[in-house]
Design a protein around this motif. Structure first.
Motif, PDB file in Angstrom:
ATOM      1  N   GLU A  23       0.881  -1.170   0.000  1.00 33.12           N
ATOM      2  CA  GLU A  23       0.000   0.000   0.000  1.00 33.12           C
ATOM      3  C   GLU A  23       0.914   1.214   0.000  1.00 33.12           C
ATOM      4  OE1 GLU A  23      -3.437   2.482   2.418  1.00 33.12           O
ATOM      5  OE2 GLU A  23      -2.637   0.651   3.328  1.00 33.12           O
ATOM      6  N   LEU A  24       0.701   2.085  -0.969  1.00 32.21           N
ATOM      7  CA  LEU A  24       1.484   3.309  -1.069  1.00 32.21           C
ATOM      8  C   LEU A  24       0.548   4.485  -0.786  1.00 32.21           C
ATOM      9  CD1 LEU A  24       4.231   4.578  -1.736  1.00 32.21           C
ATOM     10  CD2 LEU A  24       3.509   4.663  -4.144  1.00 32.21           C
ATOM     11  N   ARG A  25       0.760   5.122   0.358  1.00 31.19           N
ATOM     12  CA  ARG A  25      -0.094   6.238   0.781  1.00 31.19           C
ATOM     13  C   ARG A  25       0.576   7.573   0.478  1.00 31.19           C
ATOM     14  NH1 ARG A  25      -2.252   4.659   6.868  1.00 31.19           N
ATOM     15  NH2 ARG A  25      -3.146   2.602   6.358  1.00 31.19           N
ATOM     16  N   ARG A  26      -0.253   8.562   0.163  1.00 31.76           N
ATOM     17  CA  ARG A  26       0.224   9.923  -0.052  1.00 31.76           C
ATOM     18  C   ARG A  26      -0.576  10.858   0.846  1.00 31.76           C
ATOM     19  NH1 ARG A  26       0.153   7.076  -4.548  1.00 31.76           N
ATOM     20  NH2 ARG A  26      -2.090   7.307  -4.703  1.00 31.76           N
ATOM     21  N   TYR A  27       0.118  11.505   1.767  1.00 36.09           N
ATOM     22  CA  TYR A  27      -0.514  12.473   2.660  1.00 36.09           C
ATOM     23  C   TYR A  27      -0.193  13.870   2.149  1.00 36.09           C
ATOM     24  CZ  TYR A  27      -1.394   8.783   6.113  1.00 36.09           C
ATOM     25  OH  TYR A  27      -1.844   7.658   6.760  1.00 36.09           O
ATOM     26  N   HIS A  28      -1.206  14.575   1.720  1.00 40.86           N
ATOM     27  CA  HIS A  28      -1.046  15.943   1.251  1.00 40.86           C
ATOM     28  C   HIS A  28      -1.197  16.875   2.454  1.00 40.86           C
ATOM     29  CE1 HIS A  28      -1.332  14.776  -3.024  1.00 40.86           C
ATOM     30  NE2 HIS A  28      -2.093  13.814  -2.546  1.00 40.86           N
ATOM     31  N   LEU A  29      -0.200  17.719   2.659  1.00 43.24           N
ATOM     32  CA  LEU A  29      -0.154  18.587   3.840  1.00 43.24           C
ATOM     33  C   LEU A  29      -0.132  20.051   3.436  1.00 43.24           C
ATOM     34  CD1 LEU A  29       2.682  16.680   5.766  1.00 43.24           C
ATOM     35  CD2 LEU A  29       0.217  16.288   5.954  1.00 43.24           C
TER      36      LEU A  29
ATOM     37  N   SER B 130       9.523  12.153   2.650  1.00 43.71           N
ATOM     38  CA  SER B 130       9.020  13.466   2.248  1.00 43.71           C
ATOM     39  C   SER B 130       9.380  13.699   0.790  1.00 43.71           C
ATOM     40  CB  SER B 130       9.610  14.571   3.127  1.00 43.71           C
ATOM     41  OG  SER B 130      11.022  14.614   2.994  1.00 43.71           O
ATOM     42  N   LEU B 131       8.477  14.315   0.068  1.00 43.44           N
ATOM     43  CA  LEU B 131       8.714  14.629  -1.345  1.00 43.44           C
ATOM     44  C   LEU B 131       9.621  15.841  -1.440  1.00 43.44           C
ATOM     45  CD1 LEU B 131       8.017  14.190  -4.354  1.00 43.44           C
ATOM     46  CD2 LEU B 131       6.041  15.691  -4.012  1.00 43.44           C
ATOM     47  N   THR B 132      10.770  15.664  -2.119  1.00 43.96           N
ATOM     48  CA  THR B 132      11.696  16.788  -2.269  1.00 43.96           C
ATOM     49  C   THR B 132      11.704  17.339  -3.693  1.00 43.96           C
ATOM     50  OG1 THR B 132      13.554  15.284  -2.687  1.00 43.96           O
ATOM     51  CG2 THR B 132      13.188  15.961  -0.422  1.00 43.96           C
ATOM     52  N   ILE B 133      11.495  16.468  -4.680  1.00 47.25           N
ATOM     53  CA  ILE B 133      11.391  16.920  -6.072  1.00 47.25           C
ATOM     54  C   ILE B 133      10.157  16.273  -6.675  1.00 47.25           C
ATOM     55  CG2 ILE B 133      12.457  16.957  -8.348  1.00 47.25           C
ATOM     56  CD1 ILE B 133      15.172  16.842  -7.036  1.00 47.25           C
ATOM     57  N   GLY B 134       9.179  17.098  -7.008  1.00 45.26           N
ATOM     58  CA  GLY B 134       7.921  16.598  -7.539  1.00 45.26           C
ATOM     59  C   GLY B 134       6.964  17.746  -7.774  1.00 45.26           C
ATOM     60  N   PRO B 135       5.742  17.443  -8.222  1.00 41.33           N
ATOM     61  CA  PRO B 135       4.814  18.499  -8.634  1.00 41.33           C
ATOM     62  C   PRO B 135       4.207  19.304  -7.510  1.00 41.33           C
ATOM     63  CG  PRO B 135       3.765  16.357  -8.787  1.00 41.33           C
ATOM     64  CD  PRO B 135       5.209  16.098  -8.475  1.00 41.33           C
ATOM     65  N   GLU B 136       4.186  18.777  -6.281  1.00 33.12           N
ATOM     66  CA  GLU B 136       3.564  19.536  -5.195  1.00 33.12           C
ATOM     67  C   GLU B 136       4.169  19.125  -3.866  1.00 33.12           C
ATOM     68  OE1 GLU B 136      -0.592  18.702  -4.907  1.00 33.12           O
ATOM     69  OE2 GLU B 136      -0.342  16.598  -5.410  1.00 33.12           O
ATOM     70  N   THR B 137       4.380  20.093  -3.012  1.00 40.48           N
ATOM     71  CA  THR B 137       4.873  19.840  -1.665  1.00 40.48           C
ATOM     72  C   THR B 137       4.118  20.767  -0.710  1.00 40.48           C
ATOM     73  OG1 THR B 137       6.628  21.498  -1.934  1.00 40.48           O
ATOM     74  CG2 THR B 137       7.196  19.209  -2.456  1.00 40.48           C
ATOM     75  N   PRO B 138       4.033  20.425   0.570  1.00 42.44           N
ATOM     76  CA  PRO B 138       4.581  19.233   1.206  1.00 42.44           C
ATOM     77  C   PRO B 138       3.682  17.998   1.027  1.00 42.44           C
ATOM     78  CG  PRO B 138       3.547  20.626   2.853  1.00 42.44           C
ATOM     79  CD  PRO B 138       3.450  21.367   1.554  1.00 42.44           C
ATOM     80  N   VAL B 139       4.320  16.880   0.745  1.00 47.54           N
ATOM     81  CA  VAL B 139       3.655  15.582   0.643  1.00 47.54           C
ATOM     82  C   VAL B 139       4.533  14.553   1.338  1.00 47.54           C
ATOM     83  CG1 VAL B 139       2.956  13.719  -0.927  1.00 47.54           C
ATOM     84  CG2 VAL B 139       2.437  16.087  -1.507  1.00 47.54           C
ATOM     85  N   ILE B 140       3.909  13.660   2.083  1.00 49.07           N
ATOM     86  CA  ILE B 140       4.628  12.554   2.709  1.00 49.07           C
ATOM     87  C   ILE B 140       4.089  11.250   2.143  1.00 49.07           C
ATOM     88  CG2 ILE B 140       5.026  11.281   4.865  1.00 49.07           C
ATOM     89  CD1 ILE B 140       5.115  13.922   6.334  1.00 49.07           C
ATOM     90  N   TYR B 141       5.000  10.390   1.700  1.00 45.12           N
ATOM     91  CA  TYR B 141       4.654   9.067   1.190  1.00 45.12           C
ATOM     92  C   TYR B 141       4.937   8.027   2.271  1.00 45.12           C
ATOM     93  CZ  TYR B 141       4.045  10.598  -3.648  1.00 45.12           C
ATOM     94  OH  TYR B 141       3.579  11.206  -4.788  1.00 45.12           O
ATOM     95  N   VAL B 142       4.014   7.097   2.420  1.00 43.97           N
ATOM     96  CA  VAL B 142       4.186   6.001   3.385  1.00 43.97           C
ATOM     97  C   VAL B 142       4.007   4.688   2.627  1.00 43.97           C
ATOM     98  CG1 VAL B 142       3.401   4.954   5.539  1.00 43.97           C
ATOM     99  CG2 VAL B 142       3.295   7.437   5.257  1.00 43.97           C
TER     100      VAL B 142
ATOM    101  N   ALA C  82      -8.295  23.009  12.237  1.00 49.96           N
ATOM    102  CA  ALA C  82      -6.840  22.844  12.176  1.00 49.96           C
ATOM    103  C   ALA C  82      -6.529  21.375  11.894  1.00 49.96           C
ATOM    104  CB  ALA C  82      -6.186  23.295  13.477  1.00 49.96           C
ATOM    105  N   PRO C  83      -6.882  20.883  10.713  1.00 49.41           N
ATOM    106  CA  PRO C  83      -6.742  19.461  10.400  1.00 49.41           C
ATOM    107  C   PRO C  83      -5.280  19.016  10.381  1.00 49.41           C
ATOM    108  CG  PRO C  83      -7.219  20.693   8.407  1.00 49.41           C
ATOM    109  CD  PRO C  83      -7.374  21.658   9.552  1.00 49.41           C
ATOM    110  N   ALA C  84      -5.080  17.711  10.598  1.00 47.76           N
ATOM    111  CA  ALA C  84      -3.723  17.150  10.623  1.00 47.76           C
ATOM    112  C   ALA C  84      -3.140  17.009   9.221  1.00 47.76           C
ATOM    113  CB  ALA C  84      -3.745  15.794  11.323  1.00 47.76           C
ATOM    114  N   PHE C  85      -4.004  16.942   8.217  1.00 50.81           N
ATOM    115  CA  PHE C  85      -3.558  16.837   6.829  1.00 50.81           C
ATOM    116  C   PHE C  85      -4.694  17.317   5.937  1.00 50.81           C
ATOM    117  CE2 PHE C  85      -5.500  12.884   8.114  1.00 50.81           C
ATOM    118  CZ  PHE C  85      -6.267  12.475   7.041  1.00 50.81           C
ATOM    119  N   VAL C  86      -4.372  17.578   4.686  1.00 52.54           N
ATOM    120  CA  VAL C  86      -5.397  18.053   3.757  1.00 52.54           C
ATOM    121  C   VAL C  86      -6.227  16.881   3.256  1.00 52.54           C
ATOM    122  CG1 VAL C  86      -5.815  19.259   1.576  1.00 52.54           C
ATOM    123  CG2 VAL C  86      -3.952  19.995   3.075  1.00 52.54           C
TER     124      VAL C  86
END
Length: 266
Positions: free
Chosen positions: A38-44, A77-89, A126-130
């Motif tokens: 499972e590859l999760r993407r948390y948009h922050l 954490s996404l360092t080079i990509g189309p949108e940040t901040p994003v965390i992948y799990v 004040a959500p924890a993530f978008v």
């Protein structure tokens, strides 16, 4: 809870059916145990969300998943990509059911619920993530298990490249997967790549597609090894084969560079 359990059950049923269909195509002689991912993407949003999320992964989610037998967990954490901040799990497991029932199992883990409270109970103001989204993948037959790079155990500096190849048709997708099994794994090895995982997407956006992950010490190392790969005679021969070059079998490539968080087990 009833709604959450209904959704989890529905996902589990669909995922199991897809996975069984994929496994049914394998012959008994070529049926090594293949992992599921499972590859999760948390948009922050920039600001306190990032720290709240990092604490949640380190103190609540990873320990709980490990207690369930799901490991190693990758957090990047996404360092080079189309949108940040994003965390992948990244969650790997030999059992599909373990992945698709994670959420319903977590709520029964009192230790998790206590540690996760600041993240799970964050107010709407004040959500924890978008938003978060996820894909479900099955490992390639020729690369059935995730390989943790040696740099992880050494706590060395490292980056990860997450690449997704989309195809215009199922035929093209199958041929691209076939390329990896007909020489591409070995060319990556000869070129010095640290190969982490290869997965065929069972459930997710923009299908058909595949995703794989490579690891490097830094950007310069990544660029140098891709140059070696591109100049490899075997790669030139494979990529120019009429079976794989009769049309563009990859229609779009997503190419992301990730950095592991300190809590990451990959």
């Amino acid at each position: 809870m009833k709604r959450r359990e209904f959704i989890t059950t529905s996902i589990a049923t669909a995922g199991l059916a897809l996975a069984r269909g994929a496994e049914a195509q394998m012959t008994p002689a070529a049926a090594p145990a293949r992992e599921f991912y499972e590859l999760r993407r948390y948009h922050l949003q920039s600001g306190p969300q990032s720290k709240l999320a990092e604490n949640y992964f380190a103190d609540a989610l990873i320990p709980a998943l490990n207690r369930m037998g799901i490991s190693p967990i990758g957090v990047f954490s996404l360092t080079i990509g189309p949108e940040t901040p994003v965390i992948y799990v990244l969650l790997p497991s030999s059992r599909l059911e373990a992945l698709v029932t994670v959420q319903s199992q977590l709520v029964h883990d009192e230790q998790f619920m206590s540690a996760a409270a600041p993240f799970w109970n964050a107010p709407a103001t004040a959500p924890a993530f978008v938003r978060d989204e996820s894909s479900l993948l099955i490992a390639f037959e020729g690369w059935p298990k995730l390989v943790v790079p040696p740099s992880t155990a050494q706590h060395a500096d490292r980056i990860f490249q997450l690449r997704t190849y989309e195809s215009a048709s199922d035929q093209d997708h199958v041929r691209k997967v076939e390329m990896f099994h007909h020489g591409e794994f070995e060319i990556f090895r000869k070129s010095g790549f640290s190969q982490v995982f290869y997965g065929d997407t069972l459930v997710g956006p923009r299908m058909p597609n595949l995703t794989y992950m490579l690891s490097f010490s830094d950007l310069a190392d990544m660029d140098a090894k891709w140059k070696v790969f591109g100049n490899d005679p075997e790669w030139k021969k494979l990529s120019s084969s009429p079976r794989y070059s009769f049309e563009a079998i990859v229609s779009n490539i997503s190419n992301l560079v990730l950095k592991p968080l300190s809590c990451s087990q990959i």
